[in-house]
Design a protein around this motif. Structure first.
Motif, mmCIF file in Angstrom:
data_model
loop_
_atom_site.group_PDB
_atom_site.id
_atom_site.type_symbol
_atom_site.label_atom_id
_atom_site.label_comp_id
_atom_site.label_asym_id
_atom_site.label_seq_id
_atom_site.Cartn_x
_atom_site.Cartn_y
_atom_site.Cartn_z
ATOM 1 N N VAL A 33 -9.297 -3.485 1.595
ATOM 2 C CA VAL A 33 -8.502 -2.390 1.926
ATOM 3 C C VAL A 33 -7.637 -2.742 3.058
ATOM 4 O O VAL A 33 -6.558 -2.775 3.513
ATOM 5 C CB VAL A 33 -8.667 -1.005 1.845
ATOM 6 C CG1 VAL A 33 -7.865 -0.031 2.332
ATOM 7 C CG2 VAL A 33 -9.230 -0.561 0.636
ATOM 8 N N VAL A 51 0.909 -0.988 -0.056
ATOM 9 C CA VAL A 51 0.083 0.004 -0.112
ATOM 10 C C VAL A 51 0.937 1.093 0.099
ATOM 11 O O VAL A 51 1.740 1.407 0.709
ATOM 12 C CB VAL A 51 -0.899 0.061 1.203
ATOM 13 C CG1 VAL A 51 -2.174 -0.999 1.070
ATOM 14 C CG2 VAL A 51 -0.309 -0.026 2.522
ATOM 15 N N MET A 71 -5.481 3.205 -2.610
ATOM 16 C CA MET A 71 -4.498 2.787 -1.548
ATOM 17 C C MET A 71 -3.083 2.226 -1.993
ATOM 18 O O MET A 71 -1.977 2.181 -1.596
ATOM 19 C CB MET A 71 -5.150 1.703 -0.849
ATOM 20 C CG MET A 71 -6.134 2.152 0.284
ATOM 21 S SD MET A 71 -5.627 3.490 1.218
ATOM 22 C CE MET A 71 -4.356 2.741 2.251
#
Length: 240
Positions: free
Chosen positions: A42, A5, A229
Motif C-alpha cells: 500500500v 489509490v 485502497m
C-alpha cells in the motif's frame, strides 16, 4: 505509481489479536511479517498511511477490571501493550525498507516520539508510515476511539478497520449465528442504534461528527488492504 489509490491519507486500525496469528496471544513473527508486506504494498502505491494498533494480544484493560484491578491502572497497562506491538510492527516494516515512525500518547522518548500532530502529518507527507501507540493516553478510551480521534486530527480520508477473520459488519456474530446478515453499507447512526460490534459508541460518534467514513474488511485475506485502497468494493462501508 502505476495504479491510482482512491484514498490519499488513511488511518488503519489494526487489532492486537491480528498480530498473534493462530497462537491467539503475544506476537507471531510470521504474521507480523505478512502484515508488514501488505502495508509495504500500500505504501508503494503512494498512499499516506497511519496505523493505530491495539494491545489485546498482550493485555486488555477490561481483563484487569474483571479480576478486581482498578480500571485506570488496567487501562494504562493496555496502553503499554499497544506500544510493544507498535515497536514490533515498526521493526518488521523497516526490515522491508519502509521508513516508519512510532508516536506514543504516553511519553517515552527513549523508544519512540511523543505524539505531535504537526510532526505526524509531516512524516506522512515525507512518505513515512506513522504508527500511533499508547491509545489516547487516557484511561477509559479504547484504541477504536484513538483511531477516530487521530483520523480527525490528521484529516484522514477514511478509517480502515482491518478485522481478524471477519469480512464486514453483520447483524449478529457469523461464527455463532448462521442467519447473520452481512451489511454492504451502513451509517454511523446505524452502528450506534443497532448496537453493532464494529467500534465502541464513543468512536462511532466521533467518526460521525467529523464525517469520517469507515471500511470494515477482513485482514486475513491476502491483498485486501491494497484492494480497499484501490477502491474495490469489499467489506462494509460505514458513512453518513
Amino acid at each position: 505509481m502505476t495504479e491510482q489509490v482512491k484514498y490519499k491519507r488513511v488511518v488503519m486500525k489494526l487489532s492486537g489479536e491480528a498480530l498473534a496469528g493462530e497462537k491467539g496471544f503475544g506476537i507471531d513473527p510470521q504474521t507480523m511479517k505478512k502484515i508488514a508486506k501488505e502495508v509495504k504494498e500500500v505504501h508503494e502505491l503512494g498512499a499516506q498511511l497511519a496505523i493505530v494498533v491495539g494491545g489485546g494480544n498482550i493485555w486488555r484493560g477490561r481483563t484487569g477490571e474483571e479480576i478486581g484491578m482498578e480500571r485506570a491502572q488496567a487501562d494504562y497497562m493496555g496502553m503499554l501493550a499497544t506500544i510493544m506491538n507498535a515497536l514490533g510492527l515498526q521493526d518488521a516494516l523497516e526490515n522491508l525498507g519502509v521508513a516508519t515512525r512510532v508516536q506514543t500518547a504516553i511519553e517515552m522518548s527513549e523508544v519512540a516520539e511523543p505524539y505531535i500532530r504537526r510532526r505526524a502529518i509531516r512524516h506522512l507527507e515525507k512518505g513515512r508510515v506513522v504508527i500511533f501507540a499508547g491509545g489516547t493516553g487516557n484511561p477509559y478510551f479504547s484504541t477504536d476511539t484513538t483511531a477516530a480521534l487521530r483520523a480527525a486530527e490528521i484529516d484522514a480520508d477514511v478509517i480502515l478497520m482491518a478485522k481478524n477473520g471477519v469480512d464486514g459488519v453483520y447483524s449478529a456474530d457469523p461464527n455463532i449465528d448462521d442467519t447473520a446478515e452481512k451489511y454492504e453499507e451502513l451509517t454511523h447512526s446505524d452502528i450506534i442504534e443497532k448496537h453493532l460490534q464494529v467500534m465502541d459508541s464513543t468512536a462511532s460518534s466521533l467518526s460521525m461528527d467529523n464525517q469520517i467514513p469507515l471500511i470494515v474488511f477482513d485482514l486475513n485475506t491476502p491483498g485486501n488492504i491494497r484492494r480497499v485502497m484501490l477502491g474495490e468494493e469489499i467489506g462494509t462501508v460505514v458513512k453518513g
